[in-house]
Design a protein around this motif. Structure first.
Motif, PDB file in Angstrom:
ATOM      1  N   LEU A 103       0.729  -1.272   0.126  1.00  0.00           N
ATOM      2  CA  LEU A 103      -0.160  -0.037  -0.013  1.00  0.00           C
ATOM      3  C   LEU A 103       0.847   1.313   0.031  1.00  0.00           C
ATOM      4  O   LEU A 103       2.009   1.157   0.461  1.00  0.00           O
ATOM      5  CB  LEU A 103      -0.838  -0.094   1.165  1.00  0.00           C
ATOM      6  N   PRO A 105       2.251   4.442   1.655  1.00  0.00           N
ATOM      7  CA  PRO A 105       2.026   4.932   2.838  1.00  0.00           C
ATOM      8  C   PRO A 105       1.801   6.428   3.316  1.00  0.00           C
ATOM      9  O   PRO A 105       1.098   6.792   4.284  1.00  0.00           O
ATOM     10  CB  PRO A 105       3.630   4.568   3.598  1.00  0.00           C
ATOM     11  N   TYR A 148      -4.321   5.973   7.780  1.00  0.00           N
ATOM     12  CA  TYR A 148      -3.333   5.620   6.910  1.00  0.00           C
ATOM     13  C   TYR A 148      -2.838   3.975   6.868  1.00  0.00           C
ATOM     14  O   TYR A 148      -2.990   3.403   8.087  1.00  0.00           O
ATOM     15  CB  TYR A 148      -1.936   6.413   7.133  1.00  0.00           C
ATOM     16  N   ASN A 150      -0.194   2.500   7.706  1.00  0.00           N
ATOM     17  CA  ASN A 150       0.692   2.093   8.824  1.00  0.00           C
ATOM     18  C   ASN A 150      -0.131   2.032  10.224  1.00  0.00           C
ATOM     19  O   ASN A 150       0.561   1.410  11.035  1.00  0.00           O
ATOM     20  CB  ASN A 150       1.804   2.965   8.967  1.00  0.00           C
ATOM     21  N   GLN A 151      -1.339   2.564  10.273  1.00  0.00           N
ATOM     22  CA  GLN A 151      -2.106   2.424  11.339  1.00  0.00           C
ATOM     23  C   GLN A 151      -2.940   1.246  11.500  1.00  0.00           C
ATOM     24  O   GLN A 151      -3.619   0.926  12.194  1.00  0.00           O
ATOM     25  CB  GLN A 151      -2.960   3.707  11.401  1.00  0.00           C
TER      26      GLN A 151
ATOM     27  N   GLN B 126       6.514  -0.577  -3.901  1.00  0.00           N
ATOM     28  CA  GLN B 126       5.889   0.531  -3.940  1.00  0.00           C
ATOM     29  C   GLN B 126       5.836   0.935  -5.747  1.00  0.00           C
ATOM     30  O   GLN B 126       5.064   1.193  -6.028  1.00  0.00           O
ATOM     31  CB  GLN B 126       6.697   1.887  -3.249  1.00  0.00           C
ATOM     32  N   GLY B 225       0.989  10.013   8.015  1.00  0.00           N
ATOM     33  CA  GLY B 225       0.806   8.575   7.775  1.00  0.00           C
ATOM     34  C   GLY B 225       2.007   7.708   8.083  1.00  0.00           C
ATOM     35  O   GLY B 225       1.916   6.664   7.835  1.00  0.00           O
ATOM     36  N   MET B 226       3.121   8.329   8.219  1.00  0.00           N
ATOM     37  CA  MET B 226       4.108   7.767   8.407  1.00  0.00           C
ATOM     38  C   MET B 226       4.257   7.081   9.990  1.00  0.00           C
ATOM     39  O   MET B 226       5.119   6.336  10.171  1.00  0.00           O
ATOM     40  CB  MET B 226       5.633   8.340   7.977  1.00  0.00           C
ATOM     41  N   ARG B 228       3.134   5.401  13.395  1.00  0.00           N
ATOM     42  CA  ARG B 228       2.228   4.310  13.765  1.00  0.00           C
ATOM     43  C   ARG B 228       1.229   4.856  14.798  1.00  0.00           C
ATOM     44  O   ARG B 228       1.964   5.524  15.738  1.00  0.00           O
ATOM     45  CB  ARG B 228       2.965   3.186  14.228  1.00  0.00           C
ATOM     46  N   GLY B 229       0.133   4.610  14.883  1.00  0.00           N
ATOM     47  CA  GLY B 229      -0.842   5.218  15.835  1.00  0.00           C
ATOM     48  C   GLY B 229      -1.594   4.379  16.471  1.00  0.00           C
ATOM     49  O   GLY B 229      -1.989   3.290  15.870  1.00  0.00           O
TER      50      GLY B 229
END
Lengths: 255, 229
Positions: A103, A105, A148, A150-151, B126, B225-226, B228-229
């Motif tokens: 995907l 990122p 996103y 990465n979440q 990517q 978005g980079m 981590r959450g």
């Protein structure tokens, strides 16, 4: 005579430096076929899948999509697309789902799914948005559309990747070990989505290690060994009474 | 309030020139940097050689000399070309044009390496995900690769921009009316070197602080978005 195959691969060879990974593989997929490709690592199954849409250039062979042969020209030792337009058009109609999701990122889940139809197919944005939301709903990620990649967990990312592929309305979807990078407890949710697609009658080629899944959903199973088709047939035939000794050994050790 | 003996306005005009020079050189340098990186990673050998020659020469010469060589050399080269077409009048390359060329070339040479590293840091997958969707090479670069390259390259580029901003002072030597030259003029007329050099230093410092704030903001924006959450 029945309809022409949606996708036909004829005598695909691939040599890396001095190793011949594929030694002439042929395969036909008709509309609605779900073909699982099995084999131990190093058997060439991923390479074969990547040769279909020229992510990997085959050394020899022919690729026919919808009765149209992909024009190839030699480039060094390998073949390469002779007509980039034709290749691009073909790629738009053959979806590819990667082992590592891939995907983007920097884009949200929704943007990832919308990218293809809006920027490649140039469909109007509102239409694309509705369709993307519908697809995210279908793979069970609608509530995460503004997050996103990465979440998300691996299983969720792979489901988004499947939605991204579906958004192009592909005629055939290639899955390259779609669950191999996932934690065991996340494999089921991805297989669930794939099972749903198979039931819808989508044409799918799946490289996988999930034996029970392959046995359940496939219309045909192909077993590769050292770059050749060692066994092929219905799941019942391949899993229960294979002709090949190697195939029997492989299945008994993994399934 | 410090008494600048009426040179305050002059210094502010100089600051404007300094900023204009820095921004124009940045523009030229970013384009050269991207082209240089693309050339260095190209499968075409002559392009790789060309890029290597460029970065080797430009990075190997002191910036001050680059400015002088471009300023005096460009005039000679342009006049030689013009005389081929029967035009024999004196052609002058202004200090601003020479400055943009010299600083742009310098920034581009260093940025080539920053962009090269950033381009190489983007995973193959990517590219493949875009390719497999039938995306053309240009659109893939613009939509998928560049935004990610930008994020990786920003800290390095921000650093280079600070160097560039301060290197603009070198162009004062060929007569560009930037902060540095205005300060020199004020010094020779008032005989107060410390006052005006300190003022110039504070002006450069303010400009670099503003740049750092902008770069930090850009970095934050680019890395959405980079985390981590």
């Amino acid at each position: 005579m029945s309809k022409a195959p949606a996708l036909e691969l004829i005598d695909i060879h691939k040599t890396f430096t001095d190793v011949e990974v594929l030694k002439g593989i042929s395969l036909k997929a008709y509309d609605g076929d779900v073909i699982s490709i099995l084999g131990s690592s190093g058997s060439g199954k991923s390479t074969f899948l990547r040769c279909i849409n020229l992510l990997e250039n085959p050394t020899k062979g022919e690729i026919i999509f919808n009765g149209e042969s992909l024009k190839l020209t030699s480039s060094g030792r390998d073949l390469a697309a002779a007509d980039m337009k034709q290749l691009t058009k073909m790629r738009q109609q053959i979806g590819f789902v990667f082992q590592s999701f891939n995907l983007w990122p920097h884009m949200t889940v929704l943007q990832n799914v919308m990218e293809g139809p809006s920027h490649v197919l140039k469909r109007p944005k509102h239409e694309v948005m509705d369709y993307a939301e519908h697809l995210l709903n279908k793979v069970g990620i609608a509530d995460k559309k503004h997050m996103y990649p990465n979440q998300l967990s691996g299983g969720q990312q792979q489901r988004v990747a499947i939605a991204r592929t579906l958004a192009m309305d592909p005629q055939v979807i290639l899955f390259d070990e779609p669950t191999s990078a996932l934690d065991p407890e996340l494999v089921g949710e991805v297989l669930g989505v794939m099972r749903k697609l198979a039931e819808e009658g989508r044409t799918m080629l799946i490289v996988t290690h999930e034996m029970s899944f392959a046995k359940e959903v496939s219309s045909e199973v192909v077993f590769l060994h050292k770059g050749v088709v060692e066994e092929k047939g219905t799941p019942d035939k391949v899993f229960n009474s294979p002709d090949s000794e190697r195939c029997r050994t492989f299945l008994s050790s993994t399934y | 309030m410090i008494d600048l003996h009426g040179f305050g306005d002059q210094l502010l005009q100089g600051a404007l020139i300094t900023v204009e020079l820095a921004m124009a050189s940045l523009g030229v340098g970013l384009v050269l940097g991207l082209l240089g990186a693309a050339a260095k990673l190209s499968s075409i050998a002559p392009l790789r050689w060309l890029a290597t020659i460029y970065t080797t020469i430009v990075r190997g010469i002191p910036e001050l000399l680059t400015v002088l060589i471009i300023y005096f050399g460009a005039t000679i080269v342009l006049m030689a070309i013009a005389s081929q077409f029967g035009y024999d009048d004196y052609i002058e390359v202004g200090p601003f044009t020479a400055g943009v060329t010299a600083l742009g070339l310098t920034f581009g040479a260093y940025a080539t390496e920053v962009f090269r590293g950033a381009l190489q840091s983007i995973p193959k997958g990517q590219h493949e995900a875009a390719t497999a969707l039938g995306m053309g090479a240009f659109r893939k670069f613009q939509r998928i690769i560049l935004p990610q390259v930008w994020r990786v390259a920003l800290p390095g580029l921000g650093n280079l921009f600070l160097v560039l901003l301060k290197d603009t002072a070198l162009v004062s030597i060929v007569g560009l009316d930037d902060i540095m030259r205005k300060a020199n003029i004020a010094v020779s007329s008032t005989k107060q070197p410390f006052l005006f050099y300190a003022t110039a230093a504070i002006m450069y410092l303010l400009l670099t602080i503003i740049s750092m704030v902008v770069v930090t903001w850009l970095e934050k924006r680019a890395s959405r978005g980079m985390r981590r959450g």
